[in-house]
Write an enzyme that holds these catalytic residues in place. Structure first.
Site, PDB file in Angstrom:
ATOM      1  N   SER A 284      14.653  -0.375   1.393  1.00 38.18           N
ATOM      2  CA  SER A 284      16.092  -0.518   1.642  1.00 38.18           C
ATOM      3  C   SER A 284      16.650  -1.463   0.602  1.00 38.18           C
ATOM      4  CB  SER A 284      16.340  -1.125   3.024  1.00 38.18           C
ATOM      5  OG  SER A 284      16.031  -2.514   3.022  1.00 38.18           O
ATOM      6  N   ASP A 285      17.942  -1.397   0.343  1.00 40.86           N
ATOM      7  CA  ASP A 285      18.572  -2.486  -0.392  1.00 40.86           C
ATOM      8  C   ASP A 285      18.514  -3.713   0.534  1.00 40.86           C
ATOM      9  OD1 ASP A 285      19.953  -4.020  -2.229  1.00 40.86           O
ATOM     10  OD2 ASP A 285      21.400  -2.451  -2.686  1.00 40.86           O
ATOM     11  N   CYS A 286      18.808  -4.890  -0.020  1.00 40.35           N
ATOM     12  CA  CYS A 286      18.497  -6.109   0.736  1.00 40.35           C
ATOM     13  C   CYS A 286      19.414  -6.305   1.940  1.00 40.35           C
ATOM     14  CB  CYS A 286      18.483  -7.291  -0.205  1.00 40.35           C
ATOM     15  SG  CYS A 286      17.148  -7.049  -1.395  1.00 40.35           S
TER      16      CYS A 286
END
Ligand SMILES: *[C@@H]1O[C@H](CO)[C@@H](O)[C@H](O)[C@H]1NC(C)=O
Ligand SMILES: *[C@@H]1O[C@H](CO)[C@@H](O)[C@H](O)[C@H]1NC(C)=O
Ligand SMILES: *[C@@H]1O[C@H](CO)[C@@H](O)[C@H](O)[C@H]1NC(C)=O
Ligand SMILES: *[C@@H]1O[C@H](CO)[C@@H](O)[C@H](O)[C@H]1NC(C)=O
Ligand SMILES: *[C@@H]1O[C@H](CO)[C@@H](O)[C@H](O)[C@H]1NC(C)=O
Ligand SMILES: *[C@@H]1O[C@H](CO)[C@@H](O)[C@H](O)[C@H]1NC(C)=O
Length: 574
Positions: A284-286
């Site tokens: 995932s993106d952060c």
């Protein structure tokens, strides 16, 4: 007593093992025979499955974060999945650390939008290869990981986008070609069973090109995309990055696409495996999972968010959200342990393909492979090839060295090392600012900032710029953007030059002996039609964010050592 001493020795041994960079569980003959996951005669999928089968639920959950926990009883060290390498090693992620260890800097190549303007695939691949060499050199001292979250292959469709500078522009075919060269140059040749030297990541999947703009935010934005636009615009770079370049990582974006958060879009995530043959891990993106409930209110509980992303096919969470809430998702029956096993299989497979657990090979790179003269020259080559001459009245450039005794370099970024790199820049080896680079060419070079900073909110410093301009034979004004105007989590609100920059250029142009040279910095488009039509501005040169060698290359171009050509309207054949 003896027992206590033995315990102390054992503790000291454990501490030394933990401190050693890049500890390797399968490096010794003992461990190799003890654990099937260390058995090199087994296939990588068999080894990955064997490792998953040894773990307890808690140990499994600890693997689901970018800051993955170790499994000390099996000799498996903790691992940091998040390192960054967009246009050189960058410390935006915790995996790269310039402050502890022998490597204190790395080559800052030009920002991607500038290298892309070279339209030269060999150059793109060479730069990615050089960044990979530096990454391996820095990894050898424990200061960098083996898994990198680059390239950024989103389409720069919205000119306001603060991260457009990181991309190869608005053309899907160019972005696809760039992704291919970057990933192949960075990961290296595929070995047996898909072995790779480093892992590159196609990000951010997909339809992401906004940060924060007048109340809209990337964390909650819902991109409405037609089926045709999806196929024509947003998918091609990702398809190439996975299918042809065979990247080992894909990152799902924060935004929703047609009402569904990207990390929960099972159809789009599964498509990469079923149709494009993807064999890597999906991160995932952060904090992109945490926001699904908290900020997008797409689910009604944190546990539901975890269930939806794991079932969609996401394997790793940048952040600690899954580490904190997965146990409870299991207890509440939202997911089963095999949903986690599937993710761990993908993660361990990539680690095994990278050889993270195995004995080191002997011909590895080290600190002497970072900041080399060869890499600096390649960075300079990328600036030369990417530079775009937008205007050159009556062949004003190249300048004749014999006729130029005194140059004035004017502008807030003209002597600012921090304005050269754009975002995702680490610690450059040795930045040459425009002023310093010009001074090396023409001893009598003067500098005036004209504005306090790029925002240029006042005319207070114009006087000094006017005096410098009046005294010089040739005047170069460096204008344009900086990270104060465009960056991650920050979009632009105007396409004009910031603040009073236009006023500065026109004021200086009115006092110079000859027409001036305007150098434009920035990743996003800038409307300089005023300069196009002004005869007091002879030449306009676009330099994107040129990285640490920008100041060295500028005089080479102005004095004709390198001819940037006229690339406006250049045929876009990659
Ligand atoms: C780098 O590592 C040192 C020592 O482990 C640590 O103190 C520091 O916070 C790290 N810096 C970054 C930017 O992660
Ligand atoms: C492309 O870049 C490579 C590497 O710098 C260089 O050798 C080659 O000459 C360039 N090609 C063109 C057409 O400029
Ligand atoms: C998401 O919501 C939480 C809780 O309201 C808030 O603290 C956080 O700042 C928000 N995050 C983002 C990225 O908007
Ligand atoms: C940095 O580059 C300049 C040329 O721009 C050179 O004179 C200087 O010696 C270099 N410094 C180091 C430490 O390499
Ligand atoms: C450019 O941006 C960087 C990062 O925000 C900042 O440190 C620097 O001071 C800025 N330079 C100018 C000239 O505005
Ligand atoms: C400059 O002015 C703009 C618009 O008035 C403002 O948003 C910005 O914060 C100012 N910048 C600085 C550095 O003062």
């Amino acid at each position: 007593m003896l027992y206590a001493l033995l315990c102390l020795l054992a503790l000291a041994g454990a501490a030394a093992a933990a401190a050693a960079p890049n500890a390797r569980p399968c490096a010794s003959a003992d461990s190799a025979s003890a654990y099937p996951f260390c058995d090199a005669s087994l296939s990588i999928p068999a080894r990955a499955r064997a490792l998953v089968s040894l773990l307890t639920l808690d140990e499994k959950i600890a693997q689901l974060s970018n800051t993955a926990g170790g499994v000390p009883r099996l000799g498996v060290p903790p691992y940091q999945w998040w390192s960054e390498s967009l246009h050189g090693l960058a410390d935006n992620g915790p995996g790269v650390n310039f402050s502890s260890g022998p490597v204190r800097a790395a080559t800052a190549f030009p920002q991607v939008i500038l290298s892309t303007a070279a339209f030269n695939r060999s150059l793109w691949r060479a730069v990615a290869g050089a960044v990979a060499t530096e990454a391996l050199g820095m990894h050898s001292t424990g200061q960098a990981g083996l898994t990198y979250w680059a390239p950024n292959i989103n389409i720069f469709r919205d000119p306001r986008w603060g991260r457009g500078q990181e991309t190869s522009g608005e053309d899907p075919a160019v972005a696809a070609a760039y992704s291919l060269e970057y990933v192949k140059g960075f990961q290296g040749d595929y070995g047996e069973e898909g072995r790779i030297r480093l892992s590159a990541c196609c990000k951010h999947y997909t339809a992401y090109d906004m940060e924060k703009w007048k109340g809209f935010s990337r964390y909650t934005f819902n991109a409405k995309v037609t089926a045709q636009d999806m196929e024509d615009t947003y998918q091609p770079p990702f398809k190439t990055c996975i299918q042809e370049a065979r990247a080992s990582c894909l990152m799902c974006a924060y935004n929703q696409v047609n009402d569904v958060p990207m990390c929960a879009r099972k159809d789009l995530l599964q498509k990469t495996r079923d149709e494009w043959g993807f064999k890597g891990y999906i991160t995932s993106d952060c904090d992109a999972v945490a926001i699904i409930h908290e900020n997008q209110t797409y689910t009604t509980s944190d546990e539901d968010s975890i269930a939806i992303v794991l079932r969609a096919g996401m394997d790793l969470n940048c952040g600690s959200f899954l580490v904190r809430h997965t146990k409870s998702a299991i207890e509440k029956g939202k997911i089963q342990e095999q949903d986690i096993d599937r993710a761990l299989f993908n993660l361990f497979s990539v680690q095994l393909r990278l050889g993270i657990f195995d004995k080191l090979n002997d011909n590895r790179l080290g600190p002497s492979n970072v900041c080399t003269a060869k890499h600096r020259e390649l960075a300079a080559e990328a600036v030369r090839q990417g530079a775009v001459l937008l205007k050159n009245d009556n062949g004003f450039l190249p300048l004749k060295g014999s006729e130029v005794r005194h140059v004035a370099v004017i502008g807030p970024s003209a002597n600012d090392a921090y304005a050269m790199g754009g975002d995702y820049t680490g610690v450059p080896c040795n930045t040459t600012t425009f002023f310093k680079g010009m001074q090396a060419y023409v001893a009598q070079t003067t500098f005036a900032s004209g504005c306090k900073d790029v925002s240029c909110n006042s005319t207070d410093l114009f006087g000094e710029a006017i005096e410098a301009a009046k005294a010089a034979d040739i005047v170069v004004v460096v204008a344009g953007l900086n990270l104060t105007e465009e960056r991650e989590d920050f979009d632009r609100v105007s396409l004009l030059l910031p603040g009073k920059q236009m006023n500065l250029i026109q004021t200086v142009a009115s006092v110079t002996k000859k027409p001036l040279v305007l150098v434009l910095l920035g990743g996003g488009p800038v409307d300089v039609s005023f300069a196009k039509h002004d005869p007091r501005i002879a030449s306009i040169l676009w330099l994107g964010y040129p990285g640490e060698v920008g100041g060295q290359v500028l005089p080479e171009i102005l004095f004709g050592k390198y001819n940037p050509g006229e690339k406006a309207g250049y045929d876009l054949v990659p």
